[in-house]
Design a protein around this motif. Structure first.
Motif, PDB file in Angstrom:
ATOM      1  N   SER A  88      63.807  25.359  39.033  1.00  0.00           N
ATOM      2  CA  SER A  88      62.175  24.741  39.210  1.00  0.00           C
ATOM      3  C   SER A  88      61.357  24.759  37.844  1.00  0.00           C
ATOM      4  N   TYR A  89      60.040  24.097  37.921  1.00  0.00           N
ATOM      5  CA  TYR A  89      59.414  24.104  36.848  1.00  0.00           C
ATOM      6  C   TYR A  89      59.145  25.146  36.061  1.00  0.00           C
ATOM      7  N   SER A  90      58.958  26.260  36.727  1.00  0.00           N
ATOM      8  CA  SER A  90      58.543  27.582  36.344  1.00  0.00           C
ATOM      9  C   SER A  90      59.492  28.889  36.745  1.00  0.00           C
ATOM     10  N   SER A  91      59.784  30.039  35.982  1.00  0.00           N
ATOM     11  CA  SER A  91      60.396  30.916  36.301  1.00  0.00           C
ATOM     12  C   SER A  91      59.983  31.925  37.473  1.00  0.00           C
ATOM     13  N   SER A  92      58.398  31.943  37.208  1.00  0.00           N
ATOM     14  CA  SER A  92      57.956  32.766  38.236  1.00  0.00           C
ATOM     15  C   SER A  92      58.049  31.911  39.700  1.00  0.00           C
ATOM     16  N   VAL A  93      58.105  30.717  39.884  1.00  0.00           N
ATOM     17  CA  VAL A  93      58.072  29.939  41.056  1.00  0.00           C
ATOM     18  C   VAL A  93      59.543  30.343  41.426  1.00  0.00           C
ATOM     19  N   THR A  94      60.571  30.158  40.596  1.00  0.00           N
ATOM     20  CA  THR A  94      61.836  30.410  41.194  1.00  0.00           C
ATOM     21  C   THR A  94      62.170  31.688  41.403  1.00  0.00           C
ATOM     22  N   ARG A  95      61.637  32.723  40.902  1.00  0.00           N
ATOM     23  CA  ARG A  95      61.970  34.107  41.307  1.00  0.00           C
ATOM     24  C   ARG A  95      61.335  34.333  42.793  1.00  0.00           C
ATOM     25  N   ARG A  96      60.306  33.760  43.111  1.00  0.00           N
ATOM     26  CA  ARG A  96      59.525  33.888  44.315  1.00  0.00           C
ATOM     27  C   ARG A  96      60.583  33.291  45.550  1.00  0.00           C
ATOM     28  N   LYS A  97      61.086  31.982  45.071  1.00  0.00           N
ATOM     29  CA  LYS A  97      62.170  31.226  45.807  1.00  0.00           C
ATOM     30  C   LYS A  97      63.161  31.904  46.042  1.00  0.00           C
ATOM     31  N   SER A  98      63.899  32.503  45.035  1.00  0.00           N
ATOM     32  CA  SER A  98      64.873  33.395  45.076  1.00  0.00           C
ATOM     33  C   SER A  98      64.836  34.477  46.169  1.00  0.00           C
ATOM     34  N   ASP A  99      63.679  35.055  46.148  1.00  0.00           N
ATOM     35  CA  ASP A  99      63.643  36.082  47.200  1.00  0.00           C
ATOM     36  C   ASP A  99      63.867  35.588  48.494  1.00  0.00           C
ATOM     37  N   ARG A 100      63.213  34.439  48.904  1.00  0.00           N
ATOM     38  CA  ARG A 100      63.213  34.002  50.078  1.00  0.00           C
ATOM     39  C   ARG A 100      64.687  33.588  50.366  1.00  0.00           C
ATOM     40  N   ALA A 101      65.459  33.042  49.378  1.00  0.00           N
ATOM     41  CA  ALA A 101      66.742  32.388  49.723  1.00  0.00           C
ATOM     42  C   ALA A 101      67.851  33.527  49.837  1.00  0.00           C
ATOM     43  N   ARG A 102      67.365  34.878  49.143  1.00  0.00           N
ATOM     44  CA  ARG A 102      67.927  36.032  49.509  1.00  0.00           C
ATOM     45  C   ARG A 102      67.986  36.900  50.854  1.00  0.00           C
ATOM     46  N   GLU A 103      66.792  36.649  51.286  1.00  0.00           N
ATOM     47  CA  GLU A 103      66.405  37.072  52.783  1.00  0.00           C
ATOM     48  C   GLU A 103      67.181  36.296  53.753  1.00  0.00           C
ATOM     49  N   HIS A 104      67.049  34.965  53.463  1.00  0.00           N
ATOM     50  CA  HIS A 104      68.183  34.107  54.368  1.00  0.00           C
ATOM     51  C   HIS A 104      69.409  34.477  54.278  1.00  0.00           C
ATOM     52  N   CYS A 105      70.013  34.914  52.850  1.00  0.00           N
ATOM     53  CA  CYS A 105      71.404  35.410  52.887  1.00  0.00           C
ATOM     54  C   CYS A 105      71.932  36.391  53.637  1.00  0.00           C
ATOM     55  N   LEU A 106      70.994  37.540  53.385  1.00  0.00           N
ATOM     56  CA  LEU A 106      71.224  38.731  54.113  1.00  0.00           C
ATOM     57  C   LEU A 106      71.307  38.527  55.613  1.00  0.00           C
ATOM     58  N   ARG A 107      70.509  37.434  56.136  1.00  0.00           N
ATOM     59  CA  ARG A 107      70.360  37.265  57.509  1.00  0.00           C
ATOM     60  C   ARG A 107      71.781  36.791  57.878  1.00  0.00           C
ATOM     61  N   GLY A 108      72.393  35.990  56.964  1.00  0.00           N
ATOM     62  CA  GLY A 108      73.546  35.537  57.393  1.00  0.00           C
ATOM     63  C   GLY A 108      74.768  36.336  57.017  1.00  0.00           C
ATOM     64  N   GLY A 109      74.525  37.713  56.734  1.00  0.00           N
ATOM     65  CA  GLY A 109      75.807  38.521  56.517  1.00  0.00           C
ATOM     66  C   GLY A 109      76.120  38.843  55.256  1.00  0.00           C
ATOM     67  N   TRP A 110      75.326  38.066  54.219  1.00  0.00           N
ATOM     68  CA  TRP A 110      75.695  38.373  52.922  1.00  0.00           C
ATOM     69  C   TRP A 110      75.717  39.769  52.291  1.00  0.00           C
ATOM     70  N   VAL A 111      76.775  40.177  51.930  1.00  0.00           N
ATOM     71  CA  VAL A 111      76.952  41.835  51.484  1.00  0.00           C
ATOM     72  C   VAL A 111      76.372  41.736  49.873  1.00  0.00           C
ATOM     73  N   PRO A 112      75.702  42.297  49.469  1.00  0.00           N
ATOM     74  CA  PRO A 112      74.917  42.481  48.310  1.00  0.00           C
ATOM     75  C   PRO A 112      75.811  43.389  47.455  1.00  0.00           C
ATOM     76  N   HIS A 113      75.856  43.068  45.956  1.00  0.00           N
ATOM     77  CA  HIS A 113      76.443  43.835  45.037  1.00  0.00           C
ATOM     78  C   HIS A 113      75.659  44.956  44.864  1.00  0.00           C
TER      79      HIS A 113
END
Length: 184
Positions: A88-113
């Motif tokens: 996205s246009y700024s790293s701080s914005v992408t990091r906030r959105k990354s956190d939301r995507a990560r929460e969704h992935c965990l809900r879907g069974g994503w197994v973190p490293h």
């Protein structure tokens, strides 16, 4: 080994879930599959079958970012070995959105490293993950996409015009929202 088995089982379960249902679960019952958002869902479904190159332009508040993040999590849970990029246009914005995507992935069974779990870059047990950066940020050094393309996909991509190195380097389309550096 146990993490990979858990990831395999979660991936198999996720492959049975339609994207429409998944997005509604992630965003909530108020999400409605409006025609302008349906385009995003259909692109993610196509992305599993073929390389695509798409640019979406919608006004602020149209629901594109939340829909895109839920779709990205759906795709990642179904393809846990792929490395994806969110720009996205700024790293701080992408990091906030990354956190939301990560929460969704965990809900879907994503197994973190165990050790690669920051907001700017995070990985799963199958070594796929997400790199989140702003325009001009780091995307080099990691192959974005699903590894080596199949011979038939490589032939289709090689037939593309000489100016499409990005399409050839990126096995599947990855997503960017916000401002484009050379116009909109």
């Amino acid at each position: 080994m146990a993490d990979l088995l858990r990831q395999f089982r979660a991936t198999q379960a996720m492959r049975q879930r339609p994207i429409d249902t998944w997005v509604r679960e992630c965003i909530g019952p108020l999400w409605r599959p409006a025609p302008h958002l349906e385009v995003i869902l259909r692109l993610f479904e196509r992305m599993e079958r073929e390389p695509i190159l798409a640019c979406l332009s919608m006004p602020p508040g149209a629901g594109k970012t939340e829909t895109l993040l839920a779709c990205l999590a759906w795709f990642m849970a179904r393809n846990p070995g792929d490395t994806n990029a969110y720009v996205s246009y700024s790293s701080s914005v992408t990091r906030r959105k990354s956190d939301r995507a990560r929460e969704h992935c965990l809900r879907g069974g994503w197994v973190p490293h165990d050790h690669l779990w920051g907001l700017g870059e995070w990985r799963g047990a199958a070594n796929g993950g997400l790199i989140a950066t702003g325009v001009g940020g780091r995307l080099t050094g990691d192959r974005i996409g699903g590894g080596s393309p199949s011979p038939s996909r490589r032939a289709r991509m090689s037939a593309a015009s000489a100016g499409s190195e990005v399409l050839i380097e990126m096995d599947r389309c990855r997503w960017a929202t916000g401002c484009l550096p050379y116009g909109s």
